[in-house]
Design a protein around this motif. Structure first.
Motif, PDB file in Angstrom:
ATOM      1  N   PHE A 177     -11.191  -0.274 -30.077  1.00  0.00           N
ATOM      2  CA  PHE A 177     -11.357  -0.063 -31.523  1.00  0.00           C
ATOM      3  C   PHE A 177     -11.039   1.520 -31.547  1.00  0.00           C
ATOM      4  CE2 PHE A 177     -14.633  -3.144 -31.152  1.00  0.00           C
ATOM      5  CZ  PHE A 177     -14.081  -4.171 -32.209  1.00  0.00           C
ATOM      6  N   ALA A 178     -10.965   2.421 -30.193  1.00  0.00           N
ATOM      7  CA  ALA A 178     -10.713   3.634 -30.189  1.00  0.00           C
ATOM      8  C   ALA A 178      -9.379   4.218 -30.622  1.00  0.00           C
ATOM      9  CB  ALA A 178     -10.830   4.203 -29.009  1.00  0.00           C
ATOM     10  N   CYS A 190     -18.008   8.703 -26.513  1.00  0.00           N
ATOM     11  CA  CYS A 190     -18.187   7.216 -26.356  1.00  0.00           C
ATOM     12  C   CYS A 190     -17.041   6.690 -25.395  1.00  0.00           C
ATOM     13  CB  CYS A 190     -17.869   6.627 -27.715  1.00  0.00           C
ATOM     14  SG  CYS A 190     -16.126   6.674 -28.221  1.00  0.00           S
ATOM     15  N   THR A 191     -16.996   5.725 -25.144  1.00  0.00           N
ATOM     16  CA  THR A 191     -15.975   5.185 -24.016  1.00  0.00           C
ATOM     17  C   THR A 191     -14.528   5.507 -24.396  1.00  0.00           C
ATOM     18  OG1 THR A 191     -17.548   3.261 -23.796  1.00  0.00           O
ATOM     19  CG2 THR A 191     -14.970   2.896 -23.000  1.00  0.00           C
ATOM     20  N   GLY A 192     -14.057   5.336 -25.789  1.00  0.00           N
ATOM     21  CA  GLY A 192     -12.792   5.787 -26.061  1.00  0.00           C
ATOM     22  C   GLY A 192     -11.627   4.953 -25.646  1.00  0.00           C
ATOM     23  N   THR A 201     -16.517  10.688 -30.674  1.00  0.00           N
ATOM     24  CA  THR A 201     -16.539   9.381 -30.898  1.00  0.00           C
ATOM     25  C   THR A 201     -15.218   8.787 -31.280  1.00  0.00           C
ATOM     26  OG1 THR A 201     -17.958   7.625 -31.798  1.00  0.00           O
ATOM     27  CG2 THR A 201     -17.217   9.019 -33.562  1.00  0.00           C
ATOM     28  N   GLY A 202     -15.009   7.592 -30.845  1.00  0.00           N
ATOM     29  CA  GLY A 202     -13.391   7.066 -30.896  1.00  0.00           C
ATOM     30  C   GLY A 202     -13.132   6.440 -32.267  1.00  0.00           C
ATOM     31  N   CYS A 203     -14.171   6.051 -32.888  1.00  0.00           N
ATOM     32  CA  CYS A 203     -13.789   5.360 -34.215  1.00  0.00           C
ATOM     33  C   CYS A 203     -15.064   5.407 -35.021  1.00  0.00           C
ATOM     34  CB  CYS A 203     -13.489   3.792 -33.772  1.00  0.00           C
ATOM     35  SG  CYS A 203     -14.880   2.837 -33.436  1.00  0.00           S
ATOM     36  N   ASN A 206     -17.402   3.358 -35.636  1.00  0.00           N
ATOM     37  CA  ASN A 206     -18.685   2.707 -35.163  1.00  0.00           C
ATOM     38  C   ASN A 206     -19.619   3.729 -34.616  1.00  0.00           C
ATOM     39  OD1 ASN A 206     -18.247  -0.113 -35.805  1.00  0.00           O
ATOM     40  ND2 ASN A 206     -16.839  -0.221 -33.903  1.00  0.00           N
ATOM     41  N   SER A 207     -19.065   5.012 -34.341  1.00  0.00           N
ATOM     42  CA  SER A 207     -19.687   6.220 -34.169  1.00  0.00           C
ATOM     43  C   SER A 207     -20.922   6.078 -32.913  1.00  0.00           C
ATOM     44  CB  SER A 207     -20.680   6.459 -35.336  1.00  0.00           C
ATOM     45  OG  SER A 207     -21.374   7.612 -35.146  1.00  0.00           O
ATOM     46  N   CYS A 208     -20.179   5.476 -31.978  1.00  0.00           N
ATOM     47  CA  CYS A 208     -21.210   5.169 -30.683  1.00  0.00           C
ATOM     48  C   CYS A 208     -21.713   6.538 -30.154  1.00  0.00           C
ATOM     49  CB  CYS A 208     -20.478   4.385 -29.765  1.00  0.00           C
ATOM     50  SG  CYS A 208     -20.116   2.753 -30.220  1.00  0.00           S
ATOM     51  N   CYS A 262     -11.970   0.940 -24.824  1.00  0.00           N
ATOM     52  CA  CYS A 262     -12.461   0.328 -26.121  1.00  0.00           C
ATOM     53  C   CYS A 262     -11.212   0.013 -26.896  1.00  0.00           C
ATOM     54  CB  CYS A 262     -13.439   1.199 -26.864  1.00  0.00           C
ATOM     55  SG  CYS A 262     -14.111   0.462 -28.212  1.00  0.00           S
TER      56      CYS A 262
HETATM   57 FE1  SF4 Z   1     -15.571   1.951 -28.906  1.00  0.00          FE
HETATM   58 FE2  SF4 Z   1     -15.567   3.062 -31.364  1.00  0.00          FE
HETATM   59 FE3  SF4 Z   1     -17.771   2.675 -30.133  1.00  0.00          FE
HETATM   60 FE4  SF4 Z   1     -16.230   4.452 -29.160  1.00  0.00          FE
HETATM   61  S1  SF4 Z   1     -17.252   4.454 -31.237  1.00  0.00           S
HETATM   62  S2  SF4 Z   1     -16.924   3.159 -27.849  1.00  0.00           S
HETATM   63  S3  SF4 Z   1     -14.430   3.730 -30.066  1.00  0.00           S
HETATM   64  S4  SF4 Z   1     -16.574   1.173 -30.922  1.00  0.00           S
END
Ligand code: SF4
Length: 585
Positions: free
Chosen positions: A476-477, A468-470, A507-509, A511-513, A474
């Motif tokens: 939230f990461a 994900c973006t991280g 994934t950074g958080c 939210n599990s993108c 982002c």
């Molecule tokens: Fe952002 Fe979390 Fe989605 Fe990664 S998983 S892009 S950190 S919201």
């Protein structure tokens, strides 16, 4: 009150609205007049049509069904979350002039407006970056060379000089300055890309099987269905009144999974063969309807028993969305997904509500009458493969963690135009496919891909790398996912050669993108305490899967700092390669 679902205040609010009769029934028992094309009114004399201007003036939220759902929530004593109040305060779909004024003044939106602006695809991503990210909508991940080239040029003018492929087979811009927001929105529309609803509480990019129409295994093409779904969404305002985001996928049963079981609505192609057919169920290809997938909440979409003809899917999806708009939780963002309505109601009650909306009964069929194909090839999205069309091949190009520069994008567009049919297909694996290459041109295209610094080899660890973006973009990461994913891939490639893919999802958080729960190896960003300091790190999950290998990855270790995670993954992969039996995955 038993037979009276609305209070006097609600009746007054609703009295000016005219409903399609079947929609009305879905909205908690509004009286039905008759027939599927009739209209209904509430609390007064039924009529076929009522004048609406005053009611429209009073309606300020995303759409009427959503407003009614908000009112009902409050009437039952629920407290709307701040996002619902924001949507009530003004219709995000009517913010074009406001976004333009802010863009002209070089300003970013603040507070609620930052949330509402996401309905137009623009995410203000501070504090991670003081800029917009823009997410597009590319149904089925299909895009043409002229669009790709145009998107690269637009990025060079108004955003960071690169394109990110997302896990919904979509594209994102980053680093868009405040005063370039409208240039991006104008530019995308001129390239036939409408980002409306790509962020916020909306239906995200509709995905499909990336090999639609070129796969000799698939049961049916699905990109045309994703496109129809996309156009239906764009042209129905009630599709923008959801309690939370929503995902729809079509899988044609071929070599590359669309990961439909991770979507709120999954349509999966199946067959009914002649031995199981009957007068009311002729042999042929159908779509199995699955509902409630959300792997970030450790749940896959489950079969409902409903079997649909291809031409029925879009209408049924619309009805499902309308029922969700009316019934989803608007008081708790963590419970505001379709899964929780299904957990609460059960499938039977939910399907009944969908049928009431549609005004007809859906075909439900025992699982033993259908054949679910199992033809997935986990390497089919990278490297060279023959197509269904004689003499043509497609190539899956590896994009490390989904990113390509604008120069690379222009060269990919050139290859698609010169050697293919102009199409480029993005995949949910964050890479892209160039189809319809003449077999005699394979070497020339391979050379061109290598010359631009990309890879078409299927044995690379990078082929199964999803990030994900991280924290680079982002808020939230907890960790820098794209950077760390590349470090992990490099560490593995320095030691091992793979003969079959290992999927690593970073994934950074929560939210599990990047869907860490379905990776062979899944990482979720975490802050880890080391010597009284908090440092970046990850939770490690092992053994996830999808489709016929559906599994939620298990967490076997406490969260570790990033360096330790890299070393641990190297030793896990080493142990696997040393001890596996035959071609054990
Ligand atoms: Fe952002 Fe979390 Fe989605 Fe990664 S998983 S892009 S950190 S919201």
């Amino acid at each position: 009150m038993a037979n009276e679902p609305f209070s006097d205040e609600q009746k007054q609010f609703l009295s000016g609205f005219t409903f399609g009769a079947d929609v009305a029934r879905a909205v908690s028992g509004l009286p039905i007049i008759s027939g599927s094309s009739a209209s209904a009114t509430v609390g007064g004399t039924a009529s076929t049509k009522l004048p609406e201007p005053e009611a429209d003036a009073a309606a300020s939220g995303p759409d009427r069904l959503a407003l009614i759902a908000q009112r009902e929530t409050v009437a039952k004593g629920g407290k709307l979350v701040k996002e619902e109040l924001a949507k009530q305060s003004k219709n995000p779909l009517d913010m074009w002039d406001e976004i333009k004024a802010r863009s002209d003044a070089g300003q970013f939106p603040k507070g609620n407006d930052a949330f509402l602006t996401k309905f137009h695809g623009l995410f203000y991503v501070a504090p991670a970056q003081d800029s917009f990210m823009c997410r597009m909508r590319l149904p089925g991940g299909l895009i043409h060379g002229w669009q790709f080239r145009g998107l690269a040029d637009l990025a060079d003018r108004s955003a960071g000089p690169y394109l990110d492929v997302t896990t919904r087979a979509n594209l994102q811009y980053r680093e868009i300055p405040a005063d370039q927001a409208m240039e991006i929105l104008y530019g995308l529309r001129e390239l036939d890309v409408i980002p409306l609803g790509s962020g916020g509480d909306n239906i995200r990019n509709c995905t499909a099987s990336s090999l639609s129409g070129i796969d000799d295994c698939e049961l049916i093409e699905t990109i045309p269905l994703a496109k129809r779904m996309h156009h239906s969404i764009l042209n129905h305002r009630e599709m923008y009144g959801l309690p939370r985001k929503f995902n729809i996928a079509f899988d044609g049963g071929g070599r590359i999974s669309a990961l439909d079981d991770t979507n709120d609505i999954g349509f999966h192609a199946v067959t009914v063969d002649s031995s199981k057919a009957s007068d009311d169920l002729p042999a042929g290809v159908y779509f199995q309807l699955t509902l409630g997938g959300i792997t970030g909440h450790k749940d896959f979409a489950r079969p409902t028993g409903v079997l649909l003809r291809p031409d029925e899917c879009v209408d049924v999806a619309g009805a499902i969305v309308r029922v969700f708009v009316s019934s989803g939780d608007r008081t708790d963002r963590k419970k505001a997904r379709l899964k929780y309505v299904l957990d609460d109601w059960g499938f039977d009650k939910f399907i009944e509500a969908v049928q009431a909306d549609l005004g007809r009964t859906l075909r439900r069929v025992d699982e033993d009458r259908i054949v679910v194909p199992n033809q997935e090839d986990r390497l089919a999205h990278v490297g060279w493969h023959p197509q269904r069309q004689t003499g043509r091949s497609y190539v899956g190009v590896v994009l490390p963690v989904g990113r390509m520069t604008t120069d690379q994008a222009r060269r990919i567009a050139d290859i698609a135009d010169q050697y293919g049919n102009g199409e480029i297909r993005l995949t949910v694996w964050q890479n892209l496919i160039i189809p319809h290459i003449r077999n005699e041109d394979i070497d020339a295209v391979h050379q061109a891909i290598v010359a631009m610094g990309l890879d078409d080899q299927s044995t690379s660890f990078r082929a199964g790398l999803v990030a994900c973006t991280g924290s680079a973009g982002c808020k939230f990461a907890a960790s820098n996912t794209k950077r760390d994913a590349m470090v992990i891939a490099a560490a593995l490639e320095a030691k091992f050669v793979l003969d079959q893919p290992i999927n690593i999802h970073v994934t950074g958080c929560h939210n599990s993108c990047a869907q860490h729960y379905i990776g062979d190896i899944g990482l979720k960003g975490a802050q880890v305490e080391v010597d009284d300091d908090m440092v970046e790190g990850y939770e490690l999950h092992l053994g996830g899967g999808w489709g016929s290998n559906q599994a939620i990855g298990r967490s076997l270790f406490p969260p570790m700092p990033t360096e330790q995670i890299v070393a641990t993954i190297v030793s896990i992969v080493g142990g696997y390669l040393e001890r596996r039996q035959d071609s054990e995955t």
